[in-house]
Design an enzyme around this catalytic site. Structure first.
Site, PDB file in Angstrom:
ATOM      1  CB  ILE A  37      -0.965  -0.034   1.209  1.00  0.00           C
ATOM      2  CG1 ILE A  37      -2.128   0.938   1.015  1.00  0.00           C
ATOM      3  CG2 ILE A  37      -0.234   0.190   2.517  1.00  0.00           C
ATOM      4  CD1 ILE A  37      -3.253   0.756   2.020  1.00  0.00           C
ATOM      5  CG  ASP A  54      -6.275  -0.777   0.515  1.00  0.00           C
ATOM      6  OD1 ASP A  54      -6.075  -1.768   1.253  1.00  0.00           O
ATOM      7  OD2 ASP A  54      -6.961   0.212   0.847  1.00  0.00           O
ATOM      8  CG  LEU A  55      -3.327  -6.541   1.299  1.00  0.00           C
ATOM      9  CD1 LEU A  55      -2.826  -6.918   2.695  1.00  0.00           C
ATOM     10  CD2 LEU A  55      -3.196  -7.722   0.346  1.00  0.00           C
ATOM     11  CE1 TYR A 138       0.045  -9.832  12.792  1.00  0.00           C
ATOM     12  CE2 TYR A 138       0.997 -10.589  14.860  1.00  0.00           C
ATOM     13  CZ  TYR A 138       1.067 -10.458  13.488  1.00  0.00           C
ATOM     14  OH  TYR A 138       2.152 -10.948  12.816  1.00  0.00           O
TER      15      TYR A 138
HETATM   16  C1  15L Z   1       5.062 -10.922  15.037  1.00  0.00           C
HETATM   17  O1  15L Z   1       4.131 -11.545  14.526  1.00  0.00           O
HETATM   18  C2  15L Z   1       5.337  -9.521  14.654  1.00  0.00           C
HETATM   19  O2  15L Z   1       5.046  -9.264  13.292  1.00  0.00           O
HETATM   20  C3  15L Z   1       6.764  -9.082  14.956  1.00  0.00           C
HETATM   21  O3  15L Z   1       6.827  -7.679  14.917  1.00  0.00           O
HETATM   22  C4  15L Z   1       7.258  -9.608  16.317  1.00  0.00           C
HETATM   23  O4  15L Z   1       6.649  -8.938  17.331  1.00  0.00           O
HETATM   24  C5  15L Z   1       7.038 -11.095  16.412  1.00  0.00           C
HETATM   25  O5  15L Z   1       5.728 -11.477  16.076  1.00  0.00           O
HETATM   26  C6  15L Z   1       7.372 -11.666  17.787  1.00  0.00           C
HETATM   27  O6  15L Z   1       6.528 -12.340  18.384  1.00  0.00           O
HETATM   28  O7  15L Z   1       8.486 -11.476  18.250  1.00  0.00           O
END
Ligand code: 15L
Length: 267
Positions: A37, A54-55, A138
């Protein structure tokens, strides 16, 4: 190294891991279609094109994936964020990627994360077929992505290699990363094996280097013929004592992500 015949789409190309992969796969003359993006900040490798997209724009994703044999899906939100910020790129965007893969008959190499299992205690060794215990929105979106991979294989025969990435940085940074670190070189070799293996179905692989302190055991790496060559172990003398002061972050595999907005047992 063999070069894929059909174009290889790389989403998230302008992010840290995307740039690293673009450089390494570009040096090997892979026919890359880079997308993000935001603009691609580096010189374009010779056989690569860059398309800003953009996804969340399904038509744009379908268009840029035309003819692709592989989609390396590294785009989207990559850290813990409020639900409303995660849902567009990581849920709707992921759906667009899988629809493109279905239309093109492409394989997806999906950058999942250890945060799909972040709420297991660090003392619990895990196999890749363990139940999800996401540590935030996330991680939950990545678990959705892993299930999307399963759905699209069972229903449409779309193959996926799920990379459950630990901590992919130039070097490990703290005591937790002595368990979770994945070197850039091991990541690149992992992606190459994932893209070139002949038949994978849905393969799930812990994305971590050969770390003696790993939390993670069995997975499907034999299916793609990958073995990590690097290790966080030499960093142990300097990092062993580098621990944080939050007991929640130190207790669970997901580290600081677990402590974000944590309201249970805090007193
Ligand atoms: C992830 O998934 C993140 O993208 C990365 O920034 C780190 O925080 C990593 O995990 C982690 O757990 O160290």
């Amino acid at each position: 190294m063999r070069t894929p015949l059909r174009p290889v789409v790389l989403t998230g190309a302008s992010g840290a891991l995307g740039r690293e992969l673009a450089r390494r796969l570009g040096e090997a003359s892979w026919p890359l279609v880079l997308t993000d993006i935001v603009p691609f900040p580096d010189p374009l490798p010779p056989a690569a094109r860059f398309i800003v997209a953009d996804l969340e724009d399904g038509a744009a994703i379908l268009r840029l994936c035309e003819g692709a044999g592989t989609i390396l899906h590294f785009g989207g939100v990559s850290v813990e964020r409020p639900f409303e910020e995660v849902v567009g790129p990581n849920i709707r965007g992921l759906y667009h990627v899988y629809e493109a893969a279905r239309r093109e008959g492409a394989r997806v190499v999906f950058a999942s994360s250890n945060h799909v299992i972040g709420f297991y205690e660090r003392t619990t060794p895990l196999d890749a077929d363990c139940a999800f215990r996401p540590d935030g929105y996330y991680g939950l979106s990545k678990a959705f992505g892993e299930l999307m991979a399963r759905l699209y294989f069972d229903k449409h025969g779309v193959e996926s290699v799920i990379l459950r990435i630990g901590s992919c940085f130039p070097e490990p940074r703290d005591a937790r990363m002595l368990s979770t670190w994945l070197s850039y070189a091991d990541l690149a070799r992992l992606v190459i094996c994932a893209a070139l293996a002949s038949q994978v179905g849905v393969a799930t692989i812990w994305g971590a280097s050969a770390n003696a302190r790993s939390f993670w055991r069995r997975d499907d790496r034999a299916v793609i013929g990958w073995q990590p060559q690097d290790s966080a172990d030499p960093f142990a003398p300097t990092l062993e004592s580098r621990v944080g002061d939050d007991p929640v972050a130190e207790r669970f595999q997901g580290g600081t992500f677990c402590a974000i907005d944590y309201t249970r047992d805090r007193g």
